[in-house]
Motif scaffolding. Structure first.
Motif, PDB file in Angstrom:
ATOM      1  N   LYS A  83       0.902  -0.713  -0.126  1.00 56.09           N
ATOM      2  CA  LYS A  83       0.121   0.189   0.028  1.00 56.09           C
ATOM      3  C   LYS A  83       0.895   1.016   0.001  1.00 56.09           C
ATOM      4  CE  LYS A  83      -4.069  -2.005   2.317  1.00 56.09           C
ATOM      5  NZ  LYS A  83      -4.455  -2.084   3.450  1.00 56.09           N
ATOM      6  N   LYS A  84       2.110   1.324   1.121  1.00 56.39           N
ATOM      7  CA  LYS A  84       2.716   2.201   1.033  1.00 56.39           C
ATOM      8  C   LYS A  84       3.785   2.322  -0.552  1.00 56.39           C
ATOM      9  CE  LYS A  84       5.122   4.008   4.635  1.00 56.39           C
ATOM     10  NZ  LYS A  84       5.619   3.423   6.566  1.00 56.39           N
ATOM     11  N   VAL A  85       4.276   1.481  -1.442  1.00 51.72           N
ATOM     12  CA  VAL A  85       4.672   1.686  -2.227  1.00 51.72           C
ATOM     13  C   VAL A  85       3.831   2.225  -3.601  1.00 51.72           C
ATOM     14  CG1 VAL A  85       4.862  -0.581  -3.238  1.00 51.72           C
ATOM     15  CG2 VAL A  85       6.656   0.606  -3.734  1.00 51.72           C
ATOM     16  N   VAL A  86       2.486   2.077  -3.378  1.00 51.93           N
ATOM     17  CA  VAL A  86       1.484   2.481  -4.408  1.00 51.93           C
ATOM     18  C   VAL A  86       1.187   3.706  -3.844  1.00 51.93           C
ATOM     19  CG1 VAL A  86      -1.247   1.381  -5.060  1.00 51.93           C
ATOM     20  CG2 VAL A  86       0.476  -0.223  -4.666  1.00 51.93           C
ATOM     21  N   GLU A  87       1.075   4.376  -3.143  1.00 48.07           N
ATOM     22  CA  GLU A  87       1.285   5.439  -2.853  1.00 48.07           C
ATOM     23  C   GLU A  87       1.879   6.075  -3.105  1.00 48.07           C
ATOM     24  OE1 GLU A  87       0.309   5.877   0.989  1.00 48.07           O
ATOM     25  OE2 GLU A  87      -1.780   4.821   1.506  1.00 48.07           O
ATOM     26  N   ARG A  88       3.017   6.327  -3.036  1.00 49.65           N
ATOM     27  CA  ARG A  88       4.509   6.561  -3.263  1.00 49.65           C
ATOM     28  C   ARG A  88       4.753   6.753  -5.167  1.00 49.65           C
ATOM     29  NH1 ARG A  88       9.221   4.091   0.174  1.00 49.65           N
ATOM     30  NH2 ARG A  88      10.177   4.648  -2.663  1.00 49.65           N
ATOM     31  N   PHE A  89       4.196   5.285  -5.163  1.00 47.08           N
ATOM     32  CA  PHE A  89       4.040   5.962  -6.925  1.00 47.08           C
ATOM     33  C   PHE A  89       2.920   6.206  -7.472  1.00 47.08           C
ATOM     34  CE2 PHE A  89       2.275   3.835 -10.758  1.00 47.08           C
ATOM     35  CZ  PHE A  89       3.164   4.125 -11.454  1.00 47.08           C
ATOM     36  N   VAL A  90       1.960   6.452  -6.735  1.00 50.56           N
ATOM     37  CA  VAL A  90       1.116   7.510  -7.739  1.00 50.56           C
ATOM     38  C   VAL A  90       1.226   8.982  -7.450  1.00 50.56           C
ATOM     39  CG1 VAL A  90      -1.127   7.715  -7.474  1.00 50.56           C
ATOM     40  CG2 VAL A  90      -1.020   5.740  -7.652  1.00 50.56           C
ATOM     41  N   SER A  91       2.373   8.960  -6.217  1.00 55.40           N
ATOM     42  CA  SER A  91       1.916  10.426  -5.892  1.00 55.40           C
ATOM     43  C   SER A  91       3.107  11.314  -6.622  1.00 55.40           C
ATOM     44  CB  SER A  91       2.407  10.706  -4.176  1.00 55.40           C
ATOM     45  OG  SER A  91       3.336  10.172  -3.917  1.00 55.40           O
ATOM     46  N   LEU A  92       4.144  10.497  -6.743  1.00 50.83           N
ATOM     47  CA  LEU A  92       5.305  11.036  -7.948  1.00 50.83           C
ATOM     48  C   LEU A  92       4.621  10.947  -9.076  1.00 50.83           C
ATOM     49  CD1 LEU A  92       8.306   8.285  -7.059  1.00 50.83           C
ATOM     50  CD2 LEU A  92       8.405  11.489  -6.796  1.00 50.83           C
ATOM     51  N   VAL A  93       4.147   9.902 -10.167  1.00 48.93           N
ATOM     52  CA  VAL A  93       3.430   9.975 -10.935  1.00 48.93           C
ATOM     53  C   VAL A  93       2.643  11.546 -11.591  1.00 48.93           C
ATOM     54  CG1 VAL A  93       2.449   8.970 -12.533  1.00 48.93           C
ATOM     55  CG2 VAL A  93       4.290   7.590 -11.745  1.00 48.93           C
ATOM     56  N   THR A  94       1.488  11.428 -10.293  1.00 46.29           N
ATOM     57  CA  THR A  94       1.010  12.344 -10.743  1.00 46.29           C
ATOM     58  C   THR A  94       1.539  13.722 -10.610  1.00 46.29           C
ATOM     59  OG1 THR A  94       0.482  12.542  -8.054  1.00 46.29           O
ATOM     60  CG2 THR A  94      -1.282  11.245 -10.136  1.00 46.29           C
ATOM     61  N   ASN A  95       2.714  14.235  -9.633  1.00 49.48           N
ATOM     62  CA  ASN A  95       3.038  15.186  -9.483  1.00 49.48           C
ATOM     63  C   ASN A  95       4.175  15.621 -10.588  1.00 49.48           C
ATOM     64  OD1 ASN A  95       2.381  15.898  -6.879  1.00 49.48           O
ATOM     65  ND2 ASN A  95       4.098  14.206  -5.942  1.00 49.48           N
ATOM     66  N   ALA A  96       4.592  14.256 -11.104  1.00 49.31           N
ATOM     67  CA  ALA A  96       5.809  14.529 -12.579  1.00 49.31           C
ATOM     68  C   ALA A  96       4.692  14.626 -14.025  1.00 49.31           C
ATOM     69  CB  ALA A  96       6.019  13.087 -13.137  1.00 49.31           C
TER      70      ALA A  96
END
Length: 136
Positions: A83-96
């Motif tokens: 869950k933690k790694v998916v949240e980080r992935f989603v936030s990184l990609v949306t910010n990018a």
């Protein structure tokens, strides 16, 4: 440039590994570390512009093969780390993928110009006193 980041998760691969560090029996026998890998170049969902944006903004997280890798090993369970790694992935990609707001050029205020000139004059006086050649 609207991209459904949750659909990008279907293109990701998940791997598990044993966590490092102290933790005793749980760390030694259970694979709780979760690694998510996303191949930016072979993505079917992202457009070419989005791929360029992600590669540019996340270049320090993407390896030579064009794969974005994130990992999480802070939690005791594999599910929590996932869950933690998916949240980080989603936030990184949306910010990018957020467009950069263009900077509006502004002129310096009268007060800032005055302060800058006063600081320059003060530094000039300090340097003049250092030289030892004083004119009174």
């Amino acid at each position: 440039m609207n991209v459904d980041v949750n659909s990008l998760l279907n293109e990701c691969t998940f791997a598990t590994a044993r966590s490092s560090g102290a933790g005793g029996q749980n760390v030694n026998k259970v694979e709780t570390k979760v690694i998510i890998s996303f191949d930016v170049d072979s993505s079917l969902i992202l457009s070419d512009e989005n791929k360029i944006l992600i590669k540019d903004k996340l270049k320090n997280r993407i390896n030579r093969d064009g794969v974005l890798q994130l990992s999480s090993e802070s939690e005791r369970t594999q599910l929590s780390n996932r869950k933690k790694v998916v949240e980080r992935f989603v936030s990184l990609v949306t910010n990018a993928l957020q467009p950069v707001k263009p900077r509006k050029t502004t002129k310096p205020t009268a007060a800032s110009i005055k302060k800058r000139l006063e600081d320059k004059k003060r530094v000039s006086e300090i340097k003049k006193f250092r030289s030892g050649k004083l004119d009174f």
